[in-house]
Scaffold this active site. Structure first.
Site, short mmCIF file in Angstrom:
data_model
loop_
_atom_site.label_atom_id
_atom_site.label_comp_id
_atom_site.label_asym_id
_atom_site.label_seq_id
_atom_site.Cartn_x
_atom_site.Cartn_y
_atom_site.Cartn_z
N LYS A 202 0.86 -1.17 0.00
CA LYS A 202 0.00 0.00 0.00
C LYS A 202 0.91 1.22 0.00
CE LYS A 202 -3.82 1.94 2.56
NZ LYS A 202 -4.74 1.70 3.67
N ARG A 212 -11.06 9.73 1.76
CA ARG A 212 -10.98 10.36 3.09
C ARG A 212 -12.15 11.31 3.30
NH1 ARG A 212 -4.37 10.83 3.14
NH2 ARG A 212 -4.06 8.57 3.15
N LYS A 225 1.21 9.64 5.80
CA LYS A 225 1.34 8.25 6.23
C LYS A 225 2.65 7.63 5.74
CE LYS A 225 -3.68 7.65 6.64
NZ LYS A 225 -4.85 6.75 6.48
N GLU A 241 7.85 -6.25 1.18
CA GLU A 241 6.61 -6.17 1.97
C GLU A 241 5.71 -7.37 1.66
OE1 GLU A 241 5.17 -4.64 4.32
OE2 GLU A 241 6.36 -2.84 4.68
N LYS A 256 -2.22 -1.49 -3.92
CA LYS A 256 -3.07 -0.32 -3.82
C LYS A 256 -2.25 0.94 -3.84
CE LYS A 256 -6.23 1.64 -0.44
NZ LYS A 256 -6.81 1.47 0.87
N SER A 282 -10.26 5.49 -4.79
CA SER A 282 -11.21 6.58 -4.98
C SER A 282 -10.74 7.63 -5.99
CB SER A 282 -11.48 7.24 -3.63
OG SER A 282 -10.27 7.66 -3.02
N TYR A 321 -15.09 0.80 -7.29
CA TYR A 321 -16.37 1.47 -7.04
C TYR A 321 -17.30 1.35 -8.24
CZ TYR A 321 -13.70 3.23 -3.12
OH TYR A 321 -12.93 3.29 -1.99
#
Ligand code: PBG
Length: 333
Positions: A202, A212, A225, A241, A256, A282, A321
């Site tokens: 990610k 968000r 982040k 990872e 992602k 999104s 979505y």
């Protein structure tokens, strides 16, 4: 014997593309309804469907309405859905402990859907960001995201989700050691059969903006982040990872965002040969919608092409979505 010049001259790559049936015959990849996972947003109240400005066509649904949407998804043949909560400010704390509450929105919607529409899979996001006062996926103390304390809390959240009836646990926080810790806790509590879909790679991405807004953390998030999500510049680190999560017991891997990271998808799929998923996030959705609404692109065609690209890169499925729209389109095709 023909020499190389003659061969290349007589080779005509367009031959197989000449007719519609032939193009279908040689087609290498296809998108099916079985590839779709529908992420959706849940809010408090009843009979609510509130639109999200930056994601035209996407709503936050109260639990009762979400059940109806899940029913629609199931009828269309969509295999799985993924709820994300817009929790009210008053439940948020520094440690995000409401993640472990059996009556939080994710757990409530999971129970309600499992009761009425048991045939659809529910993938729950085990992450603290909807529950912390600062919008981080880890517990923030003195400016530092605490790793092991966050993992402990995420494990409690994952167990609560399993107890509510979640079918796949999908931790998205990127703390070190979370996959192994969740696996141990699930196994120790009678959930040996539940798979873990790791948000393995990610990235610290700007493409999450509209999400968000949707879950109400846009104005809340302090800082960025970057100390736990991946640097968008790094591929080898993404592989480390993913490898770590595989070693700790991940059953499925997710990348992602999606489209800007097709190279990562391809590399992870060929390296680990595990079920591999992309999250078309999104911001990707918003870009396609916005350009479509302006008449700058053919929205439907771009939607289908963007999803096919994930299949080509090696994905077994895509969180999108667009899932309901695409499933409708595939049904009528
Ligand atoms: C965080 C989380 C994020 C998304 C889903 N869960 C990103 C974030 O806010 O950092 C993004 C999904 C999207 O953009 O569609 N646990």
């Amino acid at each position: 014997m023909r020499n190389i010049d003659e061969i290349t001259q007589s080779r005509r790559l367009r031959r197989t593309r000449r007719t519609e049936w032939s193009r279908r015959l040689v087609q290498e990849n296809a998108l099916s309804v079985n590839d779709l996972i529908w992420p959706f947003f849940v809010c408090e109240g009843s009979n609510v469907a509130s639109p999200i400005a930056a994601m035209p066509g996407v709503h936050r649904y109260s639990v009762d309405m979400a059940v109806r949407q899940a029913e629609k998804a199931a009828k269309l043949g969509i295999p799985a859905i993924a709820p994300f909560p817009n929790e009210p400010a008053h439940i948020k704390t520094q440690d995000g402990s409401y993640i472990a509450n059996p009556d939080n929105l994710i757990n409530s919607v999971t129970r309600a859907i499992k009761k009425e529409i048991p045939e659809i899979g529910i993938i729950t996001d085990a992450a603290l960001d909807p529950f912390t006062t600062d919008g981080h996926d880890g517990i923030l103390r003195d400016g530092i995201i605490l790793n092991d304390e966050s993992v402990e809390m995420v494990v409690r959240g994952a167990l609560a989700q399993a107890e509510a009836g979640a079918d796949i646990i999908a931790p998205s926080d990127m703390m070190d050691g979370r996959i192994g810790a969740i696996r141990d806790a699930l196994d120790a509590n009678g959930f040996q059969h539940l798979p873990i879909m790791s948000y393995a790679t990610k990235f610290a991405s700007a493409f999450y903006g509209p999400y968000r807004e949707a879950i109400g953390t846009a104005g809340v998030l302090k800082g960025d982040k970057k100390t736990y999500y991946l640097d968008p510049a790094n591929t080898d680190e993404a592989m480390r990872e993913a490898e770590q999560d595989v070693l700790e017991g991940a059953d499925m891997l997710m990348i992602k965002p999606g489209m800007p990271y097709l190279d990562i998808i391809q590399r992870i799929k060929s390296q680990f040969a595990l079920p591999t998923f992309a999250y078309q996030v999104s911001g990707e959705y918003a870009m396609i919608k916005a350009a479509g609404q302006n008449g700058w692109i053919d929205e439907e065609k771009v939607m289908m092409e963007s999803l096919l690209a994930f299949k080509r890169a090696g994905c077994d499925g895509i969180l999108t979505y667009f899932a309901l729209e695409v499933a409708e389109k595939l049904k009528n095709a």
